[in-house]
Design a protein around this motif. Structure first.
Motif, PDB file in Angstrom:
ATOM      1  N   GLY A  85       0.802  -1.205   0.000  1.00 12.43           N
ATOM      2  CA  GLY A  85       0.000   0.000   0.000  1.00 12.43           C
ATOM      3  C   GLY A  85       0.840   1.262   0.000  1.00 12.43           C
ATOM      4  O   GLY A  85       0.367   2.335  -0.382  1.00 12.43           O
ATOM      5  N   GLY A  86       2.104   1.139   0.410  1.00 16.95           N
ATOM      6  CA  GLY A  86       3.029   2.267   0.390  1.00 16.95           C
ATOM      7  C   GLY A  86       3.861   2.330  -0.876  1.00 16.95           C
ATOM      8  O   GLY A  86       4.873   3.030  -0.926  1.00 16.95           O
ATOM      9  N   GLN A  92      -1.262  -6.248  -5.056  1.00 15.39           N
ATOM     10  CA  GLN A  92      -0.960  -6.392  -6.470  1.00 15.39           C
ATOM     11  C   GLN A  92       0.351  -7.155  -6.646  1.00 15.39           C
ATOM     12  O   GLN A  92       1.335  -6.869  -5.958  1.00 15.39           O
ATOM     13  CB  GLN A  92      -0.837  -5.014  -7.131  1.00 15.39           C
ATOM     14  CG  GLN A  92      -2.119  -4.217  -7.162  1.00 15.39           C
ATOM     15  CD  GLN A  92      -3.124  -4.769  -8.154  1.00 15.39           C
ATOM     16  OE1 GLN A  92      -2.740  -5.321  -9.192  1.00 15.39           O
ATOM     17  NE2 GLN A  92      -4.396  -4.637  -7.836  1.00 15.39           N
ATOM     18  N   HIS A  93       0.364  -8.112  -7.580  1.00 15.98           N
ATOM     19  CA  HIS A  93       1.579  -8.888  -7.808  1.00 15.98           C
ATOM     20  C   HIS A  93       1.641  -9.364  -9.258  1.00 15.98           C
ATOM     21  O   HIS A  93       0.664  -9.259 -10.003  1.00 15.98           O
ATOM     22  CB  HIS A  93       1.650 -10.088  -6.848  1.00 15.98           C
ATOM     23  CG  HIS A  93       0.485 -11.010  -6.951  1.00 15.98           C
ATOM     24  ND1 HIS A  93      -0.762 -10.721  -6.419  1.00 15.98           N
ATOM     25  CD2 HIS A  93       0.354 -12.236  -7.526  1.00 15.98           C
ATOM     26  CE1 HIS A  93      -1.595 -11.722  -6.648  1.00 15.98           C
ATOM     27  NE2 HIS A  93      -0.935 -12.652  -7.328  1.00 15.98           N
TER      28      HIS A  93
END
Length: 219
Positions: free
Chosen positions: A133-134, A155-156
């Protein structure tokens, strides 16, 4: 007089609620619940087959035994073993996907809203990475029998960095992990995402957005 150290009923209920919220799929209330794929659709999984109708075959699957074609723009193909293809998984909170990759193949950035993912490479070399998120990226190139874990909802991606074909399996702590691919969620929705949303999001003109959308028209 009640001890001050004794937790209140409200705190116990809150702890139980938090524990339930942090788990993946709900815990099963029976030894097994083999999916009855012919039953009417139900909430949170499939209805159970009668125990007397369950056989050994319900707990066996060849769903990911065969390689899948990678002749597509991304050079990748996923073959899933979920409760809908492997009825014995129903209510057990697990599923697995086999991913075949051509040289240079990419499994584009995506997320699984209901599951963490454990990747194990069976063949070749695969870069696996996720973003937080960062906006920090964590990634690693995996070789055969090496593992990489992706926390739930992040996400990946996976990229074949070897010279030949690659194969990996992705294991999930949910029988239905779900998948959200940002490019498809923006450019291939039905009905279409409002043009104003896309132009302002990507800081592009309408012609540029239309050109981008045309690339995903077949997905």
């Amino acid at each position: 007089m009640a001890s001050a150290a004794r937790p209140s009923l409200a705190l116990l209920l809150l702890a139980a609620a938090v524990a339930g919220a942090l788990s993946a799929d709900p815990a099963a209330l029976q030894d097994f619940c083999v999916a009855d794929l012919q039953a009417a659709t139900s909430v949170d999984g499939f209805a159970c087959k009668p125990a007397t109708a369950v056989t050994d075959a319900d707990f066996f699957s060849r769903a990911i035994a065969a390689a899948a074609s990678t002749s597509n723009p991304f050079g990748v193909n996923s073959t899933r073993a979920t409760a809908s293809t492997f009825p014995g998984l129903n209510t057990l909170g697990v599923s697995v996907t086999r991913v075949d990759m051509a040289p240079g193949g990419l499994n584009p950035p995506h997320s699984h809203p209901r599951a963490s993912e454990l990747v194990m490479v069976l063949k070749g070399e695969v870069m696996v990475g996720f973003t937080t998120g960062g906006n920090r990226l964590f990634s690693k190139v995996l070789k055969e029998n090496e593992l990489f874990v992706v926390p739930r909802g992040l996400q990946h991606f996976q990229l074949n960095t070897g010279e030949g074909d690659a194969v990996f399996v992705a294991m999930f702590d949910s029988q239905s992990p779900g998948v959200v691919t940002p490019t498809l969620a923006m450019f291939a929705t039905k009905p279409a995402m409002p043009m104003e949303v896309l132009t302002k999001t990507f800081l592009m003109g309408e012609d540029e957005v239309s050109a981008m959308k045309s690339k995903f028209a077949g997905f």
